[in-house]
Design a protein around this motif. Structure first.
Motif, PDB file in Angstrom:
ATOM      1  N   ALA A  79       0.837  -1.198   0.000  1.00  0.00           N
ATOM      2  CA  ALA A  79       0.000   0.000   0.000  1.00  0.00           C
ATOM      3  C   ALA A  79       0.873   1.249   0.000  1.00  0.00           C
ATOM      4  O   ALA A  79       1.944   1.272   0.620  1.00  0.00           O
ATOM      5  CB  ALA A  79      -0.917   0.000   1.224  1.00  0.00           C
ATOM      6  N   PRO A  80       0.438   2.306  -0.675  1.00  0.00           N
ATOM      7  CA  PRO A  80       1.220   3.549  -0.705  1.00  0.00           C
ATOM      8  C   PRO A  80       1.518   4.055   0.699  1.00  0.00           C
ATOM      9  O   PRO A  80       0.638   4.102   1.561  1.00  0.00           O
ATOM     10  CB  PRO A  80       0.304   4.521  -1.462  1.00  0.00           C
ATOM     11  CG  PRO A  80      -0.568   3.653  -2.302  1.00  0.00           C
ATOM     12  CD  PRO A  80      -0.799   2.408  -1.491  1.00  0.00           C
ATOM     13  N   GLY A  81       2.765   4.429   0.919  1.00  0.00           N
ATOM     14  CA  GLY A  81       3.175   4.994   2.197  1.00  0.00           C
ATOM     15  C   GLY A  81       3.648   3.990   3.216  1.00  0.00           C
ATOM     16  O   GLY A  81       4.367   4.350   4.165  1.00  0.00           O
ATOM     17  N   TYR A  82       3.250   2.717   3.067  1.00  0.00           N
ATOM     18  CA  TYR A  82       3.599   1.713   4.066  1.00  0.00           C
ATOM     19  C   TYR A  82       5.109   1.574   4.228  1.00  0.00           C
ATOM     20  O   TYR A  82       5.649   1.657   5.346  1.00  0.00           O
ATOM     21  CB  TYR A  82       2.966   0.375   3.684  1.00  0.00           C
ATOM     22  CG  TYR A  82       3.569  -0.847   4.343  1.00  0.00           C
ATOM     23  CD1 TYR A  82       3.543  -1.011   5.721  1.00  0.00           C
ATOM     24  CD2 TYR A  82       4.172  -1.847   3.570  1.00  0.00           C
ATOM     25  CE1 TYR A  82       4.103  -2.136   6.316  1.00  0.00           C
ATOM     26  CE2 TYR A  82       4.715  -2.963   4.150  1.00  0.00           C
ATOM     27  CZ  TYR A  82       4.692  -3.108   5.522  1.00  0.00           C
ATOM     28  OH  TYR A  82       5.247  -4.213   6.111  1.00  0.00           O
ATOM     29  N   LEU A  83       5.822   1.367   3.142  1.00  0.00           N
ATOM     30  CA  LEU A  83       7.259   1.130   3.237  1.00  0.00           C
ATOM     31  C   LEU A  83       7.998   2.378   3.697  1.00  0.00           C
ATOM     32  O   LEU A  83       8.985   2.284   4.454  1.00  0.00           O
ATOM     33  CB  LEU A  83       7.795   0.651   1.886  1.00  0.00           C
ATOM     34  CG  LEU A  83       7.277  -0.716   1.433  1.00  0.00           C
ATOM     35  CD1 LEU A  83       7.793  -1.046   0.047  1.00  0.00           C
ATOM     36  CD2 LEU A  83       7.684  -1.808   2.421  1.00  0.00           C
ATOM     37  N   ASP A  84       7.556   3.549   3.272  1.00  0.00           N
ATOM     38  CA  ASP A  84       8.206   4.784   3.723  1.00  0.00           C
ATOM     39  C   ASP A  84       8.022   4.984   5.225  1.00  0.00           C
ATOM     40  O   ASP A  84       8.942   5.461   5.916  1.00  0.00           O
ATOM     41  CB  ASP A  84       7.639   5.985   2.975  1.00  0.00           C
ATOM     42  CG  ASP A  84       8.074   6.028   1.519  1.00  0.00           C
ATOM     43  OD1 ASP A  84       9.157   5.485   1.210  1.00  0.00           O
ATOM     44  OD2 ASP A  84       7.328   6.581   0.688  1.00  0.00           O
ATOM     45  N   LYS A  85       6.849   4.634   5.745  1.00  0.00           N
ATOM     46  CA  LYS A  85       6.634   4.744   7.193  1.00  0.00           C
ATOM     47  C   LYS A  85       7.598   3.828   7.944  1.00  0.00           C
ATOM     48  O   LYS A  85       8.126   4.199   9.009  1.00  0.00           O
ATOM     49  CB  LYS A  85       5.183   4.380   7.538  1.00  0.00           C
ATOM     50  CG  LYS A  85       4.170   5.418   7.109  1.00  0.00           C
ATOM     51  CD  LYS A  85       2.745   4.960   7.414  1.00  0.00           C
ATOM     52  CE  LYS A  85       1.731   5.994   6.963  1.00  0.00           C
ATOM     53  NZ  LYS A  85       0.333   5.562   7.217  1.00  0.00           N
ATOM     54  N   LEU A  86       7.831   2.647   7.397  1.00  0.00           N
ATOM     55  CA  LEU A  86       8.750   1.709   8.035  1.00  0.00           C
ATOM     56  C   LEU A  86      10.160   2.270   8.098  1.00  0.00           C
ATOM     57  O   LEU A  86      10.788   2.292   9.171  1.00  0.00           O
ATOM     58  CB  LEU A  86       8.735   0.378   7.275  1.00  0.00           C
ATOM     59  CG  LEU A  86       9.784  -0.656   7.696  1.00  0.00           C
ATOM     60  CD1 LEU A  86       9.592  -1.078   9.140  1.00  0.00           C
ATOM     61  CD2 LEU A  86       9.737  -1.858   6.759  1.00  0.00           C
ATOM     62  N   THR A  87      10.694   2.726   6.979  1.00  0.00           N
ATOM     63  CA  THR A  87      12.078   3.191   6.975  1.00  0.00           C
ATOM     64  C   THR A  87      12.239   4.494   7.765  1.00  0.00           C
ATOM     65  O   THR A  87      13.267   4.694   8.418  1.00  0.00           O
ATOM     66  CB  THR A  87      12.589   3.373   5.536  1.00  0.00           C
ATOM     67  OG1 THR A  87      11.624   4.105   4.763  1.00  0.00           O
ATOM     68  CG2 THR A  87      12.810   2.025   4.874  1.00  0.00           C
ATOM     69  N   ARG A  88      11.240   5.366   7.728  1.00  0.00           N
ATOM     70  CA  ARG A  88      11.332   6.586   8.533  1.00  0.00           C
ATOM     71  C   ARG A  88      11.396   6.258  10.016  1.00  0.00           C
ATOM     72  O   ARG A  88      12.171   6.871  10.773  1.00  0.00           O
ATOM     73  CB  ARG A  88      10.147   7.512   8.245  1.00  0.00           C
ATOM     74  CG  ARG A  88      10.271   8.302   6.953  1.00  0.00           C
ATOM     75  CD  ARG A  88       9.329   9.502   6.953  1.00  0.00           C
ATOM     76  NE  ARG A  88       7.933   9.099   7.097  1.00  0.00           N
ATOM     77  CZ  ARG A  88       7.125   8.856   6.073  1.00  0.00           C
ATOM     78  NH1 ARG A  88       7.572   8.978   4.827  1.00  0.00           N
ATOM     79  NH2 ARG A  88       5.861   8.530   6.276  1.00  0.00           N
ATOM     80  N   TRP A  89      10.583   5.276  10.441  1.00  0.00           N
ATOM     81  CA  TRP A  89      10.597   4.919  11.866  1.00  0.00           C
ATOM     82  C   TRP A  89      11.945   4.300  12.247  1.00  0.00           C
ATOM     83  O   TRP A  89      12.487   4.619  13.319  1.00  0.00           O
ATOM     84  CB  TRP A  89       9.465   3.936  12.153  1.00  0.00           C
ATOM     85  CG  TRP A  89       9.325   3.567  13.605  1.00  0.00           C
ATOM     86  CD1 TRP A  89       8.649   4.271  14.557  1.00  0.00           C
ATOM     87  CD2 TRP A  89       9.900   2.438  14.268  1.00  0.00           C
ATOM     88  NE1 TRP A  89       8.754   3.635  15.780  1.00  0.00           N
ATOM     89  CE2 TRP A  89       9.518   2.506  15.628  1.00  0.00           C
ATOM     90  CE3 TRP A  89      10.693   1.384  13.844  1.00  0.00           C
ATOM     91  CZ2 TRP A  89       9.908   1.537  16.566  1.00  0.00           C
ATOM     92  CZ3 TRP A  89      11.074   0.411  14.771  1.00  0.00           C
ATOM     93  CH2 TRP A  89      10.689   0.515  16.111  1.00  0.00           C
ATOM     94  N   ILE A  90      12.486   3.425  11.409  1.00  0.00           N
ATOM     95  CA  ILE A  90      13.801   2.852  11.699  1.00  0.00           C
ATOM     96  C   ILE A  90      14.851   3.942  11.800  1.00  0.00           C
ATOM     97  O   ILE A  90      15.696   3.916  12.716  1.00  0.00           O
ATOM     98  CB  ILE A  90      14.179   1.806  10.620  1.00  0.00           C
ATOM     99  CG1 ILE A  90      13.267   0.591  10.700  1.00  0.00           C
ATOM    100  CG2 ILE A  90      15.649   1.388  10.758  1.00  0.00           C
ATOM    101  CD1 ILE A  90      13.458  -0.417   9.580  1.00  0.00           C
ATOM    102  N   ASP A  91      14.814   4.918  10.914  1.00  0.00           N
ATOM    103  CA  ASP A  91      15.803   6.002  10.934  1.00  0.00           C
ATOM    104  C   ASP A  91      15.696   6.839  12.195  1.00  0.00           C
ATOM    105  O   ASP A  91      16.694   7.305  12.743  1.00  0.00           O
ATOM    106  CB  ASP A  91      15.629   6.914   9.710  1.00  0.00           C
ATOM    107  CG  ASP A  91      16.173   6.298   8.439  1.00  0.00           C
ATOM    108  OD1 ASP A  91      17.005   5.365   8.532  1.00  0.00           O
ATOM    109  OD2 ASP A  91      15.772   6.735   7.346  1.00  0.00           O
ATOM    110  N   ARG A  92      14.458   7.031  12.681  1.00  0.00           N
ATOM    111  CA  ARG A  92      14.261   7.863  13.875  1.00  0.00           C
ATOM    112  C   ARG A  92      14.622   7.127  15.163  1.00  0.00           C
ATOM    113  O   ARG A  92      14.882   7.771  16.191  1.00  0.00           O
ATOM    114  CB  ARG A  92      12.802   8.324  13.964  1.00  0.00           C
ATOM    115  CG  ARG A  92      12.377   9.325  12.929  1.00  0.00           C
ATOM    116  CD  ARG A  92      11.066   9.984  13.355  1.00  0.00           C
ATOM    117  NE  ARG A  92      10.023   9.031  13.653  1.00  0.00           N
ATOM    118  CZ  ARG A  92       9.099   8.612  12.802  1.00  0.00           C
ATOM    119  NH1 ARG A  92       9.108   9.099  11.553  1.00  0.00           N
ATOM    120  NH2 ARG A  92       8.174   7.758  13.142  1.00  0.00           N
ATOM    121  N   THR A  93      14.584   5.804  15.138  1.00  0.00           N
ATOM    122  CA  THR A  93      14.695   5.027  16.388  1.00  0.00           C
ATOM    123  C   THR A  93      16.159   4.812  16.776  1.00  0.00           C
ATOM    124  O   THR A  93      16.993   4.574  15.936  1.00  0.00           O
ATOM    125  CB  THR A  93      13.988   3.681  16.216  1.00  0.00           C
ATOM    126  OG1 THR A  93      12.618   3.934  15.849  1.00  0.00           O
ATOM    127  CG2 THR A  93      14.005   2.889  17.516  1.00  0.00           C
TER     128      THR A  93
END
Length: 312
Positions: free
Chosen positions: A298-312
């Motif tokens: 789904a659109p946005g799903y993968l970007d949400k994953l990588t953004r969260w990993i980068d922030r954590t």
């Protein structure tokens, strides 16, 4: 974005089994931004988890994140038998994969976390709770309820779909009652022959095939061992940030009940101050985070994953 990546076949030892998988390393200067071990779902899941992991792997590699995934015990070129294992055994395998990825010089060890899909979510929660050196964990379509409750939910949806499609020879109530009797038999540690007699006595209703097809003694033994697994103790024992993905149109997992269970657990006293919870419910997405009639995330799903990993 990283346009190419190095792919390597890897083997490593998990307890008494030899596990085989694939390691993807982004081609870039310096170490990977992070590393992730992908753990597949229920049944004989391989390093690609059918078709779910390849687009996920490509996105992570393009984002500069190293990725390792592996064949479950007894699948592909891994030894052993997943049906003879426990969730704790499978968690030990995930931990061994984590150590394998951390040992690579291209990866900074303390950036490597765990991603578990469906049943794999229970596995990575168990693995993360057992260690104090995991920086983060992601669960994807992982039920917050027991396997028995989750499977009943999926079976009920399947039976409703059969009726909607005009297959009126299926009695939803009696089939679910038979499922409940099988669960109770499992709790009594009934053998496979006893389970078969229950199914035969009920006339082998066609709708039960969703749950019963392919059932044999090893699988029956595995399922009754796992059926009442409660994810709450592992959630309580986490000592790292946790991202939980759900698809709003997932028909295999009771999403609303899982969200309630997660909320009830994380609000209990005694949790580690490091154990934050982030929940993402992807609108319109199914169990594999796809929109209807598509094969891509789904659109946005993968970007949400990588953004969260980068922030954590």
């Amino acid at each position: 974005m990283v346009e190419t990546a190095e792919m390597h076949d890897v083997t490593f030892t998990g307890g008494t089994v030899r596990l085989a998988g694939v390691l993807g390393l982004p081609e870039q200067t310096g170490p990977a931004r992070a590393g992730v071990v992908l753990v597949g779902g229920s049944g004989p899941s391989d390093r690609d988890n059918d078709t779910f992991f390849p687009p996920l792997r490509r996105h992570l590699l393009d984002a500069g994140i190293a990725v390792l995934s592996y064949d479950k015990r007894g699948v592909g070129t891994s030894s052993g038998d997943w049906r003879a294992s426990t969730l704790t055994d499978l968690a030990a395998d995930a931990a061994a994969a984590l150590d394998c990825l951390r040992s690579r010089p291209e990866v900074t060890a303390d950036t490597v976390g765990l991603f578990g899909h469906s049943e794999g979510g229970w596995v990575v929660l168990r693995a993360a709770t057992a260690r104090d050196d995991i920086p983060w964990v992601v669960t994807n379509s992982c039920p917050g309820v027991s396997p028995a409750v989750q499977e009943r939910h999926a079976l009920a949806h399947h039976l409703r779909q059969m009726h909607a499609n005009g297959q009126t020879d299926t009695d939803t109530d009696s089939t679910l009652a038979l499922y409940d009797r099988l669960v109770e038999a499992g709790r009594r540690d009934a053998d496979f022959a006893t389970a078969v007699r229950l199914v035969d006595a009920a006339g082998r209703p066609p709708g039960l095939a969703y749950f019963w097809a392919g059932m044999d003694e090893p699988l029956w033994t595995f399922l009754k061992r796992k059926q009442d697994h409660d994810p709450a103790p592992d959630l309580l024992g986490l000592r790292c940030p946790h991202l939980a993905f759900f698809g709003s149109e997932d028909r295999l997992v009771p999403v609303a009940d899982s969200l309630l269970a997660l909320g009830a657990t994380v609000c209990r006293a005694g949790r580690s101050s490091r154990a934050s919870l982030t929940v993402e419910v992807v609108p319109g997405a199914d169990h594999r985070m796809r929109l209807p009639h598509t094969t891509q995330p789904a659109p946005g799903y993968l970007d949400k994953l990588t953004r969260w990993i980068d922030r954590t």
